[in-house]
Write an enzyme that holds these catalytic residues in place. Structure first.
Site, PDB file in Angstrom:
ATOM      1  N   PRO A   1      -4.867   4.652   1.707  1.00 12.04           N
ATOM      2  CA  PRO A   1      -4.490   5.557   0.725  1.00 12.04           C
ATOM      3  C   PRO A   1      -5.298   5.482  -0.373  1.00 12.04           C
ATOM      4  O   PRO A   1      -5.942   4.421  -0.775  1.00 12.04           O
ATOM      5  CB  PRO A   1      -2.767   4.757   0.471  1.00 12.04           C
ATOM      6  CG  PRO A   1      -3.294   3.622   1.060  1.00 12.04           C
ATOM      7  CD  PRO A   1      -4.157   3.560   2.252  1.00 12.04           C
TER       8      PRO A   1
ATOM      9  N   LYS B   1      12.982 -11.935  -6.233  1.00 17.29           N
ATOM     10  CA  LYS B   1      12.196 -10.583  -6.243  1.00 17.29           C
ATOM     11  C   LYS B   1      12.131 -10.220  -5.107  1.00 17.29           C
ATOM     12  O   LYS B   1      11.911  -8.891  -4.853  1.00 17.29           O
ATOM     13  CB  LYS B   1      10.766 -11.171  -6.726  1.00 17.29           C
ATOM     14  CG  LYS B   1      10.054 -11.752  -5.837  1.00 17.29           C
ATOM     15  CD  LYS B   1       8.442 -11.855  -5.991  1.00 17.29           C
ATOM     16  CE  LYS B   1       7.527 -12.440  -4.951  1.00 17.29           C
ATOM     17  NZ  LYS B   1       6.083 -12.540  -5.571  1.00 17.29           N
TER      18      LYS B   1
ATOM     19  N   LYS C   1     -11.653  -5.041   1.146  1.00 19.42           N
ATOM     20  CA  LYS C   1     -10.619  -3.951   2.042  1.00 19.42           C
ATOM     21  C   LYS C   1     -11.567  -3.569   2.838  1.00 19.42           C
ATOM     22  O   LYS C   1     -11.163  -3.307   4.314  1.00 19.42           O
ATOM     23  CB  LYS C   1     -10.331  -2.950   1.177  1.00 19.42           C
ATOM     24  CG  LYS C   1      -8.786  -3.177   0.334  1.00 19.42           C
ATOM     25  CD  LYS C   1      -7.780  -3.534   1.125  1.00 19.42           C
ATOM     26  CE  LYS C   1      -6.268  -3.619   0.472  1.00 19.42           C
ATOM     27  NZ  LYS C   1      -5.169  -3.518   1.271  1.00 19.42           N
TER      28      LYS C   1
ATOM     29  N   SER D   1      -1.947  -8.172   1.546  1.00 25.94           N
ATOM     30  CA  SER D   1      -3.354  -8.142   1.154  1.00 25.94           C
ATOM     31  C   SER D   1      -3.376  -8.569  -0.294  1.00 25.94           C
ATOM     32  O   SER D   1      -2.754  -8.286  -1.015  1.00 25.94           O
ATOM     33  CB  SER D   1      -3.900  -6.876   1.643  1.00 25.94           C
ATOM     34  OG  SER D   1      -5.476  -7.117   1.036  1.00 25.94           O
TER      35      SER D   1
ATOM     36  N   VAL E   1      -1.899   4.743  -5.489  1.00 27.65           N
ATOM     37  CA  VAL E   1      -0.573   5.124  -5.304  1.00 27.65           C
ATOM     38  C   VAL E   1       0.487   5.018  -6.483  1.00 27.65           C
ATOM     39  O   VAL E   1       0.462   4.086  -7.183  1.00 27.65           O
ATOM     40  CB  VAL E   1       0.207   4.036  -4.128  1.00 27.65           C
ATOM     41  CG1 VAL E   1       1.587   4.399  -3.701  1.00 27.65           C
ATOM     42  CG2 VAL E   1      -0.936   3.880  -2.799  1.00 27.65           C
TER      43      VAL E   1
ATOM     44  N   LEU F   1      -0.145 -15.625   4.509  1.00 25.38           N
ATOM     45  CA  LEU F   1      -0.882 -14.764   5.287  1.00 25.38           C
ATOM     46  C   LEU F   1      -2.182 -15.497   5.896  1.00 25.38           C
ATOM     47  O   LEU F   1      -2.758 -15.177   6.944  1.00 25.38           O
ATOM     48  CB  LEU F   1      -1.722 -13.476   4.613  1.00 25.38           C
ATOM     49  CG  LEU F   1      -2.492 -12.474   4.721  1.00 25.38           C
ATOM     50  CD1 LEU F   1      -1.288 -11.439   5.494  1.00 25.38           C
ATOM     51  CD2 LEU F   1      -3.001 -11.567   3.805  1.00 25.38           C
TER      52      LEU F   1
ATOM     53  N   ALA G   1       6.482  -7.791   2.948  1.00 23.67           N
ATOM     54  CA  ALA G   1       7.615  -7.040   2.878  1.00 23.67           C
ATOM     55  C   ALA G   1       7.994  -6.417   1.624  1.00 23.67           C
ATOM     56  O   ALA G   1       8.845  -5.495   1.249  1.00 23.67           O
ATOM     57  CB  ALA G   1       8.839  -7.492   3.660  1.00 23.67           C
TER      58      ALA G   1
ATOM     59  N   GLY H   1       6.543  -6.033  -1.077  1.00 24.08           N
ATOM     60  CA  GLY H   1       5.659  -5.052  -1.938  1.00 24.08           C
ATOM     61  C   GLY H   1       6.004  -3.914  -2.156  1.00 24.08           C
ATOM     62  O   GLY H   1       6.834  -3.522  -1.713  1.00 24.08           O
ATOM     63  N   TYR H   2       5.012  -3.184  -2.944  1.00 26.19           N
ATOM     64  CA  TYR H   2       5.342  -1.852  -3.512  1.00 26.19           C
ATOM     65  C   TYR H   2       5.219  -0.804  -2.328  1.00 26.19           C
ATOM     66  O   TYR H   2       6.376  -0.090  -2.103  1.00 26.19           O
ATOM     67  CB  TYR H   2       4.174  -1.571  -4.452  1.00 26.19           C
ATOM     68  CG  TYR H   2       4.167  -0.153  -5.009  1.00 26.19           C
ATOM     69  CD1 TYR H   2       5.387   0.728  -5.510  1.00 26.19           C
ATOM     70  CD2 TYR H   2       2.980   0.505  -5.171  1.00 26.19           C
ATOM     71  CE1 TYR H   2       5.423   1.740  -6.137  1.00 26.19           C
ATOM     72  CE2 TYR H   2       3.144   1.879  -5.892  1.00 26.19           C
ATOM     73  CZ  TYR H   2       4.181   2.528  -6.320  1.00 26.19           C
ATOM     74  OH  TYR H   2       4.207   3.732  -6.901  1.00 26.19           O
TER      75      TYR H   2
END
EC number: 1.2.1.44
Length: 344
Positions: free
Chosen positions: A188, A48, A165, A90, A191, A69, A18, A20-21
């Site tokens: 995507p 952070k 990926k 990921s 980004v 994860l 959650a 992350g970017y």
């Protein structure tokens, strides 16, 4: 089974990684829409992740769950009781041991936990890396959701990010089919856009290196770009739309690196941007063709790459990652004339 989320209020969803970017923007949009969000992070008390708690609705409807994860039981506990899952977490590395197996296991764990929790739909963030990397594709071919990268090519060129990926996405599709989970995947491209998180990620460094002067030249490469806010909204749109299925390519435009530098130079002429291509012997690489019609059909309107670059730089300045130079007298007027929204 098509998901029905006509009324988000009272619905609970899980977002992995959650902090992350992309994930931070997904959490923001979900909270604004009235969802309760369970966000997995490695350490809920880490400073952070403070930006998540400060989001509107965060104090009332955001629960940060400690989950790695590779920890199935922790993921299962976070997903339990949720109507939907957004799996964004990921590894981002070129180390095959740190990239491939953790990415595959993470995808499988999330799908299995979602099946146990009887989640209505899982949305996974994959990548253009699982779509585009195929040297045998006709350069004039239009890249769409049916395209897959060439695994052998990724392996032979040691492109472990794209390899990871792709195998992670394939594992997700196989596990979802086996478990009867309704899965939608987003792919995507690179980004851009303003970060909510306090740290710099790899795609933002792509812009930052040109502005700081650390990159003296730009590569003879083309890349497709998309805004982080559009990517986040696309996740929510495919979750909420009963008709959504399969994969969705997320790209606004494909441009040569030189064109990106030229846009930045017009918007921010005070910075030491490179003016020369690293490879001036070979012809300038041509951007590939793609279609983004599938996600547009769900109502997504893309932010222009120019606007995205502008907002990225302004955000990097505001967060202290980039020293703001004194603006030239006509900077504001020039930005307006370039079709950029100021203060958006």
């Amino acid at each position: 089974m098509p998901v029905d989320v006509a009324s988000p209020a009272g619905k609970t969803v899980c977002v992995t990684g959650a902090g992350g970017y992309i994930a931070s923007w997904i959490v923001k949009i979900l909270l604004e829409r009235g969802y309760t969000v369970k966000g997995t992070v490695r350490n809920p008390d880490d400073p952070k992740n403070t930006h998540l708690r400060e989001l509107e609705g965060g104090k009332e409807r955001l629960i940060l769950c400690k989950a790695d994860l590779q920890d199935y039981e922790a993921l299962k506990a976070a997903i339990d009781g949720c109507d939907g899952v957004f799996h964004t977490a990921s590894p981002v590395t070129d180390d095959p041991e740190q990239m491939v197996e953790p990415a595959v296991n993470g995808a499988k764990f999330v799908i299995n936990a979602a099946a146990e929790a009887k989640v209505k739909r899982v949305v996974i963030t994959s990548s253009i890396g699982a779509v585009y990397m195929d040297p045998n594709r006709d350069p004039e071919a239009v890249v769409d959701e049916s395209c897959w990268s060439d695994l052998d090519f990724c392996k032979n060129t040691k492109n472990w990010y794209c390899y990871g990926k792709m195998v992670a996405e394939q594992a997700a599709w196989e596990t979802a089919k086996e478990k009867g989970v309704d899965l939608v995947v987003l792919n995507p491209v690179l980004v851009l856009g303003p970060p909510l998180q306090p740290t710099i990620n790899a795609s933002l460094y792509h812009v930052l290196k040109y502005l700081t002067g650390s990159a003296k030249t730009y590569a003879n490469l083309t890349q497709a770009y998309v805004d982080v806010r559009d990517v986040a909204l696309a996740h929510v749109l495919v979750y909420e739309a009963p008709s959504a299925s399969g994969r969705y390519l997320l790209a606004e435009s494909a441009r040569h690196r030189g064109e990106v530098v030229e846009i930045l130079a017009k918007l921010f002429p005070e910075y030491p941007l490179p003016t020369k291509c690293k490879d001036e012997k070979n012809p300038r690489a041509k951007p590939y063709k793609f279609t983004n019609q599938k996600i547009k059909d769900l109502g997504l309107e893309f932010t222009s790459t120019k606007q995205s670059l502008y907002d990225t730089v302004k955000s990097l300045q505001e967060k202290g990652h980039l020293a703001p130079p004194p603006p030239p007298p006509s900077a504001s007027q020039e930005s307006v004339e370039n079709g950029i929204k100021i203060g958006s």
